[in-house]
Motif scaffolding. Structure first.
Motif, PDB file in Angstrom:
ATOM      1  N   GLN A   6     -21.513   7.588 -11.607  1.00  0.00           N
ATOM      2  CA  GLN A   6     -20.062   7.457 -11.818  1.00  0.00           C
ATOM      3  C   GLN A   6     -19.673   6.017 -12.155  1.00  0.00           C
ATOM      4  O   GLN A   6     -18.729   5.776 -12.928  1.00  0.00           O
ATOM      5  CB  GLN A   6     -19.274   7.946 -10.599  1.00  0.00           C
ATOM      6  CG  GLN A   6     -19.540   7.216  -9.309  1.00  0.00           C
ATOM      7  CD  GLN A   6     -20.599   7.920  -8.478  1.00  0.00           C
ATOM      8  OE1 GLN A   6     -21.438   8.637  -9.022  1.00  0.00           O
ATOM      9  NE2 GLN A   6     -20.550   7.721  -7.171  1.00  0.00           N
ATOM     10  N   HIS A   7     -20.441   5.040 -11.596  1.00  0.00           N
ATOM     11  CA  HIS A   7     -20.180   3.637 -11.933  1.00  0.00           C
ATOM     12  C   HIS A   7     -20.524   3.359 -13.397  1.00  0.00           C
ATOM     13  O   HIS A   7     -19.790   2.652 -14.110  1.00  0.00           O
ATOM     14  CB  HIS A   7     -20.996   2.716 -11.022  1.00  0.00           C
ATOM     15  CG  HIS A   7     -20.697   2.912  -9.559  1.00  0.00           C
ATOM     16  ND1 HIS A   7     -21.678   3.040  -8.608  1.00  0.00           N
ATOM     17  CD2 HIS A   7     -19.518   3.017  -8.905  1.00  0.00           C
ATOM     18  CE1 HIS A   7     -21.108   3.203  -7.419  1.00  0.00           C
ATOM     19  NE2 HIS A   7     -19.802   3.197  -7.579  1.00  0.00           N
ATOM     20  N   ARG A   8     -21.628   3.947 -13.850  1.00  0.00           N
ATOM     21  CA  ARG A   8     -22.048   3.731 -15.240  1.00  0.00           C
ATOM     22  C   ARG A   8     -21.089   4.442 -16.209  1.00  0.00           C
ATOM     23  O   ARG A   8     -20.854   3.946 -17.322  1.00  0.00           O
ATOM     24  CB  ARG A   8     -23.473   4.239 -15.436  1.00  0.00           C
ATOM     25  CG  ARG A   8     -24.481   3.548 -14.520  1.00  0.00           C
ATOM     26  CD  ARG A   8     -24.686   2.101 -14.896  1.00  0.00           C
ATOM     27  NE  ARG A   8     -25.672   1.975 -15.966  1.00  0.00           N
ATOM     28  CZ  ARG A   8     -25.740   0.971 -16.818  1.00  0.00           C
ATOM     29  NH1 ARG A   8     -24.829   0.001 -16.762  1.00  0.00           N
ATOM     30  NH2 ARG A   8     -26.676   0.925 -17.736  1.00  0.00           N
ATOM     31  N   LEU A   9     -20.541   5.559 -15.803  1.00  0.00           N
ATOM     32  CA  LEU A   9     -19.548   6.236 -16.644  1.00  0.00           C
ATOM     33  C   LEU A   9     -18.348   5.334 -16.871  1.00  0.00           C
ATOM     34  O   LEU A   9     -17.842   5.213 -18.000  1.00  0.00           O
ATOM     35  CB  LEU A   9     -19.096   7.539 -15.979  1.00  0.00           C
ATOM     36  CG  LEU A   9     -19.948   8.789 -16.204  1.00  0.00           C
ATOM     37  CD1 LEU A   9     -19.480   9.916 -15.295  1.00  0.00           C
ATOM     38  CD2 LEU A   9     -19.898   9.248 -17.660  1.00  0.00           C
ATOM     39  N   LYS A  50     -22.347  17.493  -2.853  1.00  0.00           N
ATOM     40  CA  LYS A  50     -21.664  16.900  -1.702  1.00  0.00           C
ATOM     41  C   LYS A  50     -20.573  15.905  -2.109  1.00  0.00           C
ATOM     42  O   LYS A  50     -19.403  16.091  -1.801  1.00  0.00           O
ATOM     43  CB  LYS A  50     -22.685  16.238  -0.787  1.00  0.00           C
ATOM     44  CG  LYS A  50     -22.100  15.855   0.566  1.00  0.00           C
ATOM     45  CD  LYS A  50     -23.183  15.415   1.535  1.00  0.00           C
ATOM     46  CE  LYS A  50     -22.580  15.161   2.910  1.00  0.00           C
ATOM     47  NZ  LYS A  50     -23.599  14.708   3.879  1.00  0.00           N
ATOM     48  N   TYR A  51     -20.949  14.829  -2.772  1.00  0.00           N
ATOM     49  CA  TYR A  51     -19.964  13.809  -3.151  1.00  0.00           C
ATOM     50  C   TYR A  51     -19.879  13.590  -4.663  1.00  0.00           C
ATOM     51  O   TYR A  51     -18.819  13.282  -5.194  1.00  0.00           O
ATOM     52  CB  TYR A  51     -20.311  12.462  -2.498  1.00  0.00           C
ATOM     53  CG  TYR A  51     -20.367  12.501  -0.993  1.00  0.00           C
ATOM     54  CD1 TYR A  51     -19.247  12.834  -0.241  1.00  0.00           C
ATOM     55  CD2 TYR A  51     -21.543  12.198  -0.319  1.00  0.00           C
ATOM     56  CE1 TYR A  51     -19.292  12.870   1.142  1.00  0.00           C
ATOM     57  CE2 TYR A  51     -21.608  12.230   1.063  1.00  0.00           C
ATOM     58  CZ  TYR A  51     -20.482  12.564   1.786  1.00  0.00           C
ATOM     59  OH  TYR A  51     -20.535  12.605   3.152  1.00  0.00           O
ATOM     60  N   SER A 108      -0.913   9.003 -17.774  1.00  0.00           N
ATOM     61  CA  SER A 108      -0.486   8.848 -16.384  1.00  0.00           C
ATOM     62  C   SER A 108      -1.438   9.632 -15.482  1.00  0.00           C
ATOM     63  O   SER A 108      -2.283  10.403 -15.976  1.00  0.00           O
ATOM     64  CB  SER A 108       0.934   9.372 -16.204  1.00  0.00           C
ATOM     65  OG  SER A 108       0.959  10.782 -16.408  1.00  0.00           O
ATOM     66  N   GLY A 109      -1.297   9.469 -14.176  1.00  0.00           N
ATOM     67  CA  GLY A 109      -2.150  10.201 -13.245  1.00  0.00           C
ATOM     68  C   GLY A 109      -2.072  11.704 -13.432  1.00  0.00           C
ATOM     69  O   GLY A 109      -3.111  12.373 -13.607  1.00  0.00           O
ATOM     70  N   GLU A 130     -13.358  11.799 -10.546  1.00  0.00           N
ATOM     71  CA  GLU A 130     -12.459  10.662 -10.338  1.00  0.00           C
ATOM     72  C   GLU A 130     -12.694   9.586 -11.391  1.00  0.00           C
ATOM     73  O   GLU A 130     -11.745   8.985 -11.919  1.00  0.00           O
ATOM     74  CB  GLU A 130     -12.671  10.091  -8.935  1.00  0.00           C
ATOM     75  CG  GLU A 130     -11.701   8.984  -8.574  1.00  0.00           C
ATOM     76  CD  GLU A 130     -11.945   8.429  -7.183  1.00  0.00           C
ATOM     77  OE1 GLU A 130     -11.548   7.280  -6.925  1.00  0.00           O
ATOM     78  OE2 GLU A 130     -12.551   9.136  -6.361  1.00  0.00           O
ATOM     79  N   ALA A 131     -13.983   9.362 -11.718  1.00  0.00           N
ATOM     80  CA  ALA A 131     -14.295   8.380 -12.757  1.00  0.00           C
ATOM     81  C   ALA A 131     -13.709   8.809 -14.100  1.00  0.00           C
ATOM     82  O   ALA A 131     -13.175   7.981 -14.855  1.00  0.00           O
ATOM     83  CB  ALA A 131     -15.812   8.203 -12.863  1.00  0.00           C
ATOM     84  N   LEU A 132     -13.787  10.101 -14.406  1.00  0.00           N
ATOM     85  CA  LEU A 132     -13.252  10.594 -15.671  1.00  0.00           C
ATOM     86  C   LEU A 132     -11.729  10.428 -15.743  1.00  0.00           C
ATOM     87  O   LEU A 132     -11.198   9.979 -16.768  1.00  0.00           O
ATOM     88  CB  LEU A 132     -13.620  12.069 -15.858  1.00  0.00           C
ATOM     89  CG  LEU A 132     -15.052  12.364 -16.290  1.00  0.00           C
ATOM     90  CD1 LEU A 132     -15.283  13.864 -16.365  1.00  0.00           C
ATOM     91  CD2 LEU A 132     -15.375  11.714 -17.633  1.00  0.00           C
TER      92      LEU A 132
END
Length: 644
Positions: free
Chosen positions: A572-575, A600-601, A621-622, A608-610
């Motif tokens: 997710q960090h690399r995304l 799990k996570y 917006s959110g 969330e990353a997307l």
């Protein structure tokens, strides 16, 4: 008037809904009600006598099959997917503790129906069904799920609404069993059942001259075992498994005995987990598959466990028997040959290495001749004893075989006729196919993480199928594994110019290897893979293949090695780092996004990353970003396959 009967139909991926459905069937029989318990796709819903155009008078109507009870089930992992069916259902409950899973399980949290109700699901949502289709049917729906997932009991809720639309009358509100409850799904199931029986018995009271059969009295077994004096002259067991006269492609009832070609460890010697790349020869099998499909493998119990089980129960493993149903219309188990040896029954059919459910203790208590053991078994099977049962059985993952060893007087007194009532059948395990027929003709490869972990029990817990597969060595002699193929949860675009973004940490990368082999063979170059593992030199699966595809311009590879620096780095960090590229591919080039791995996570973190990328790169917006993600899911441009 024919005697009233209940119809209990279930959709079950791993047996949990079936277990709860069987419980309802037993409780019906104790109340002197006939009851048919069956998988949804095995029941001819179209010809059901209550599926009619007019609402008949309810109590006193001439139709015997007028009541259907409905249930839902998840997968058999620690986290339950919301899966349901017209009947009762259950989830493999684990209230706390470690719950490992091997291979590639059924999907988690996707809101898809289980395999044994998919035909029914397609039928019940046909738009041309009249709104009076089920006007003679009273029904109740029970779903089992996990409220930590977004689509909690999605199928149960949707089925309940659909049955109302088709004219059915709900006896009760839909029951939503939740694995997150401290008492597990039973916290919702037990009171729902109490209310259900009040409703049913109000319509069909128990005859006064008969009364309810008390809980401590065992019901008759489903089958009787007639033991033979001598072994049959021909071996029916191997003939039963081998596809001598195949009718169509291999299936659960007629699997293909695939020769194992290689069984190679692909993790480094210092890595904590043994992961295997296993290859089968499927020449002449009639098997065909595409990227995203899964292979089902039927495992065996360990020989030592089979011997121990027979000793505890006083059975001769070499004795043969035939199986006879106790009631008319009850089919024999299709997977069991006739005649069958005790060894075959225990090694290939009875799931003695599984963690027993509450129903196991209920029946065992009925069969126990030992006062102290029976008292404890009754406590474990009561609603009040579920926390203690969890502490004894679920948390440490104690197996059926180990429980029987803890209750030796009871185990030694179990009549063989009750074996199939007491112990669930061993279910096949699903693995993502990790190869393409375009790259490896007549071959099928899987990536298997061998499950082994420690609880407070002395013996390590081991995954049944993964450990069995790991023990097979084709270098020592021919090895054959019964298997068949079914469609998986991932489908890839057929158009040559559609890019795909694949996020597959760990063994989640397996289906994406098949997809890459297939797409590259077809000339599709818009392939983007985000792969994560612990260390480059220990669990970087298929590194040489990815590097070669990069050189050829067929793949853009982004890696995340979580343990090679002080701060952990995940996919997710690399995304997020590649946010502009991800947005460009999704929004302007119509890319498809795929995610496979542990439930799990990681799925929530990737989602969330997307949404962050949609806000930062797309200026949304959110709420707009959330709606954009939902639209990708709805149009199948965002697909996931996750497991617990």
């Amino acid at each position: 008037m024919p005697s009233p009967r209940l119809l209990v139909l279930f959709g079950s991926q791993t047996g949990t809904a079936q277990d709860v459905s069987d419980r309802l069937g037993r409780e019906a029989r104790r109340r002197r009600l006939g009851c048919l318990v069956q998988a949804l796709d095995s029941y001819p819903v179209v010809r059901a006598p209550w599926a009619s155009a007019g609402r008949a008078n309810r109590p006193g109507a001439s139709t015997a099959w007028r009541r259907a009870l409905s249930a839902a089930d998840l997968g058999d992992g620690r986290a339950w997917e919301p899966r349901l069916s017209l009947a009762r259902g259950g989830g493999d409950k684990v209230a706390g503790g470690a719950w490992k899973r091997e291979g590639r399980p059924a999907l988690v949290g996707q809101g898809d129906p289980p395999d044994n109700m998919k035909n029914f699901w397609r039928f019940i949502f046909r738009k041309n069904l009249p709104s009076t289709s089920l006007c003679q049917m009273d029904f109740a729906v029970l779903g089992l799920g996990d409220s930590s997932y977004a689509k909690f009991n999605f199928v149960a809720k949707k089925l309940h609404r659909r049955l109302l639309q088709l004219g059915g009358r709900a006896l009760l509100p839909v029951c939503l069993g939740d694995d997150q409850h401290e008492l597990g799904p039973d916290a919702a199931v037990d009171p729902w059942l109490h209310d259900l029986w009040e409703k049913v018995l109000g319509l069909y009271p128990v005859p006064l001259h008969l009364g309810i059969i008390p809980p401590g009295v065992p019901l008759p077994s489903k089958f009787t075992l007639h033991f033979l004096q001598e072994a049959p002259s021909t071996c029916s067991e191997e003939q039963h498994v081998t596809r001598t006269d195949p009718q169509g492609p291999p299936s659960e009832l007629q699997p293909f005995l695939a020769p194992m070609v290689t069984n190679q460890r692909v993790t480094g010697p210092l890595h904590f987990q043994d992961v295997r790349l296993i290859e089968f020869d499927i020449t002449g099998s009639g098997l065909s598959f595409a990227a995203g499909d899964v292979v089902l493998i039927q495992p065996e119990n360990a020989a030592g466990h089979v011997q121990q089980f027979c000793q505890v129960l006083g059975l001769d493993p070499d004795q043969y028997f035939t199986l006879q149903p106790q009631e008319p219309g009850v089919p024999r188990p299709a997977r069991l040959p006739q005649p069958c040896s005790v060894r075959h029954l225990v090694s290939r059919y009875l799931d003695i290495a599984s963690v027993p459910r509450r129903s196991f203790f209920e029946l065992l208590a009925c069969l126990s001749p030992h006062e102290l053991e029976r008292e404890k078994l009754l406590e474990f099977s009561s609603a009040q004893g579920q926390e203690e049962l969890c502490e004894y059985c679920s948390r440490p993952r104690r197996t059926i075989l180990e429980v029987l060893g803890d209750f030796p007087h009871t185990a030694g007194a179990i009549p063989p006729d009750y074996l199939l009532d007491l112990i669930p059948l061993m279910r096949p395990r699903a693995f993502s196919i990790a190869s393409s027929l375009l790259a490896h003709p007549s071959r099928l490869q899987i990536l298997v993480a061998v499950v082994q972990y420690q609880t407070r029990l002395k013996e390590p817990r081991r995954g049944l199928c993964s450990s069995w597969l790991a023990s097979l060595d084709p270098r020592q002699g021919p090895v054959q594994v019964p298997l068949w193929v079914r469609p998986g949860g991932l489908t890839f675009p057929e158009t040559l110019d559609t890019p795909v973004i694949m996020v597959g940490p760990g063994t989640g990368v397996a289906p994406f290897r098949a997809a890459l082999q297939e797409r590259v063979a077809q000339g599709q170059t818009g392939n983007f893979l985000f792969f994560g593992c612990r260390r480059r030199d220990q669990d970087f699966y298929w590194e040489p293949e990815w590097k070669e595809l990069e050189k050829r311009g067929c793949l853009t590879l982004v890696t995340a090695f979580s343990r090679e620096q002080e701060q952990k780095v995940y996919v997710q960090h690399r995304l997020r780092e590649f946010g502009p590229l991800v947005w460009e591919l999704l929004d302007r080039q119509g890319a498809y996004f795929y995610l496979a791995g542990n439930a799990k996570y990681m799925p929530a973190d990737v989602s969330e990353a997307l949404t962050s990328i949609f806000q930062e790169e797309g200026g949304l917006s959110g709420p707009e970003a959330a709606a954009y993600l939902a639209r990708l899911q709805r149009t199948l441009r965002f697909q996931t396959e996750t497991w617990a």
